[in-house]
Design a protein around this motif. Structure first.
Motif, short mmCIF file in Angstrom:
data_model
loop_
_atom_site.label_atom_id
_atom_site.label_comp_id
_atom_site.label_asym_id
_atom_site.label_seq_id
_atom_site.Cartn_x
_atom_site.Cartn_y
_atom_site.Cartn_z
N ASN A 48 28.20 -5.25 -33.87
CA ASN A 48 26.92 -5.44 -34.58
C ASN A 48 26.40 -4.13 -35.16
OD1 ASN A 48 25.95 -8.18 -34.54
ND2 ASN A 48 26.02 -8.01 -32.31
N LEU A 49 26.66 -3.04 -34.45
CA LEU A 49 26.15 -1.74 -34.89
C LEU A 49 26.75 -1.35 -36.24
CD1 LEU A 49 26.37 0.13 -31.47
CD2 LEU A 49 24.32 -0.79 -32.57
N LEU A 58 27.25 -13.88 -44.22
CA LEU A 58 27.68 -12.95 -45.26
C LEU A 58 26.97 -11.62 -45.06
CD1 LEU A 58 27.68 -15.26 -48.41
CD2 LEU A 58 29.63 -14.53 -47.01
N GLY A 59 27.65 -10.55 -45.39
CA GLY A 59 27.08 -9.21 -45.22
C GLY A 59 28.20 -8.22 -45.30
N ILE A 60 27.92 -6.99 -44.90
CA ILE A 60 28.91 -5.93 -45.13
C ILE A 60 30.17 -6.09 -44.28
CG2 ILE A 60 27.82 -4.29 -43.51
CD1 ILE A 60 28.72 -2.51 -46.41
N LEU A 61 30.08 -6.78 -43.13
CA LEU A 61 31.30 -6.99 -42.34
C LEU A 61 32.23 -7.97 -43.05
CD1 LEU A 61 29.99 -7.08 -38.65
CD2 LEU A 61 31.55 -5.41 -39.65
N ASP A 66 34.42 -10.34 -35.46
CA ASP A 66 33.16 -11.02 -35.20
C ASP A 66 32.56 -10.40 -33.94
OD1 ASP A 66 31.09 -12.70 -34.51
OD2 ASP A 66 32.25 -14.56 -34.71
N PRO A 67 31.33 -9.87 -34.03
CA PRO A 67 30.72 -9.24 -32.85
C PRO A 67 30.62 -10.18 -31.64
CG PRO A 67 29.39 -8.83 -34.82
CD PRO A 67 30.46 -9.80 -35.22
#
Ligand SMILES: Nc1ncnc2c1ncn2[C@@H]1O[C@H](COP(=O)(O)OP(=O)(O)O)[C@@H](O)[C@H]1O
Ligand SMILES: [Mg+2]
Length: 331
Positions: A166-167, A204-207, A110-111
């Motif tokens: 985050n990047l 939700l997302g690519i991470l 988690d960023p």
């Protein structure tokens, strides 16, 4: 052609619990068709499923991924909602598993770096993190997570995260097979650990997709309030998506874990019953619940696990019991 019948009728016909068939249908062990919210199944398929699951039980064969060389269980702690207890669960379940003699690696994915902070590491001082390892992998295709692994005071190792993670959202989206990067990074470590816990971010997302591709199982924390159930449903849909898309066909839900439970209020007690009814038919719900207690934020401020901070308290006992449930499920 055999006619499909409602799952409930099939359960009556074969004299088995409807939940057993519903879970099997949900996770694809029993072929069925979902019409509205009702499963339809053909009796011969139910018969096949019962015959084969009975046989498997008596043979007590090890699960395929445990055959041969020792392999860690990778468990993602995930739900697309903040403040539900993902980080608290990763940290304290990790500590409780260490107490049980397990070799545990925690991955802060988690960023926000809350897990890293709670374990007393300053994110801005970290040179080697999950993100630096991902970047290195994307330019060399060599998995090098070693440099980022730190011992911690709770006895588990940690791969820290910083805001720079985050990047990765943009970097992974354009990378070839960007959803596989975490799995590739963890692969060389599987023989070194018994359990690898991944703390995820609340979107939700690519991470999160990376975490769900890498994991064998998911623990879904559910904050004891009605508004939180939507995010659990979304998480379960996401698990189905991983399975059906072939990205992770064997992904399973280890259980939904009720957190922030206040046993003194009627509403909360009703909620626990509601959650068991709503989700328990599809996926396991941990028997243990985590009660709301100020000891949790206090322990994190002191960079301790709840097991260290309040050794015999309710919170410590609860996470020990969750660890036992997690270990029992693998036995
Ligand atoms: N059972 C609990 N009782 C009281 N506070 C809790 C409990 N679990 C977590 N917290 C606190 O709630 C906040 C959010 O928890 P956290 O684990 O960080 O959630 P998430 O990782 O899902 O965002 C933190 O301050 C944490 O200390
Ligand atoms: Mg968190």
């Amino acid at each position: 052609m055999e006619e499909p019948i409602p799952l409930r009728d099939a359960a009556n016909l074969f004299g088995v619990k409807v939940d057993r068939l519903r879970r099997a249908a949900w996770d694809g062990r029993l072929a069925g068709r979902l019409v509205g919210n009702q499963w339809l199944v053909v009796p011969s398929e139910v018969e096949r499923f019962l015959r084969e699951s009975g046989r498997r039980r008596t043979q007590t064969e090890p699960a395929t991924r445990r055959e041969g060389a020792h392999m860690a269980r990778i468990i993602a702690v995930a739900v697309p909602k903040g403040g539900t207890g993902k980080t608290t669960t990763t940290l304290n379940l990790g500590a409780a598993l260490v107490e049980q003699g397990q070799r545990v690696l925690l991955v802060d994915f988690d960023p926000q770096g809350s897990l890293t902070l709670a374990l007393g590491l300053r994110p801005d001082e970290q040179e080697h993190t999950i993100h630096s390892a991902m970047k290195y992998y994307l330019s060399t295709f060599e998995p090098q997570l070693e440099l980022a692994i730190r011992p911690t005071s709770i006895g588990a190792d940690l791969v820290p995260a910083t805001i720079r993670l985050n990047l990765a959202n943009a970097e992974l989206t354009v990378a070839p097979q960007g959803e596989l990067v975490l799995k590739k990074l963890l692969a060389p470590l599987l023989s070194r650990y018994d359990v690898i816990l991944i703390d995820t971010l609340p979107y939700l997302g690519i991470l999160v997709e990376n975490a769900l591709v890498a994991a064998h199982e998911v623990i879904v924390p559910l904050e004891a309030e009605y508004l939180a159930t939507e995010s659990v449903s979304l998480m379960l849909q996401q698990v189905q998506f991983m399975r059906k898309s072939g990205l992770n066909p064997d992904l399973k839900v280890s259980g939904i874990l009720l957190t922030h439970v206040d046993t003194r209020t009627v509403l909360n007690r009703q909620f626990a019953e509601f959650a068991r009814k709503e989700f328990g038919a599809q996926v396991p719900v941990f028997t243990t619940v985590i009660k709301r207690s100020v000891r949790f934020p206090e322990s994190q401020a002191c960079h301790q696990s709840i097991l260290q901070y309040d050794t015999q308290g309710d919170g410590a006992r609860a996470y020990r019991a969750v660890a036992q449930e997690v270990l029992d499920a693998a036995a």
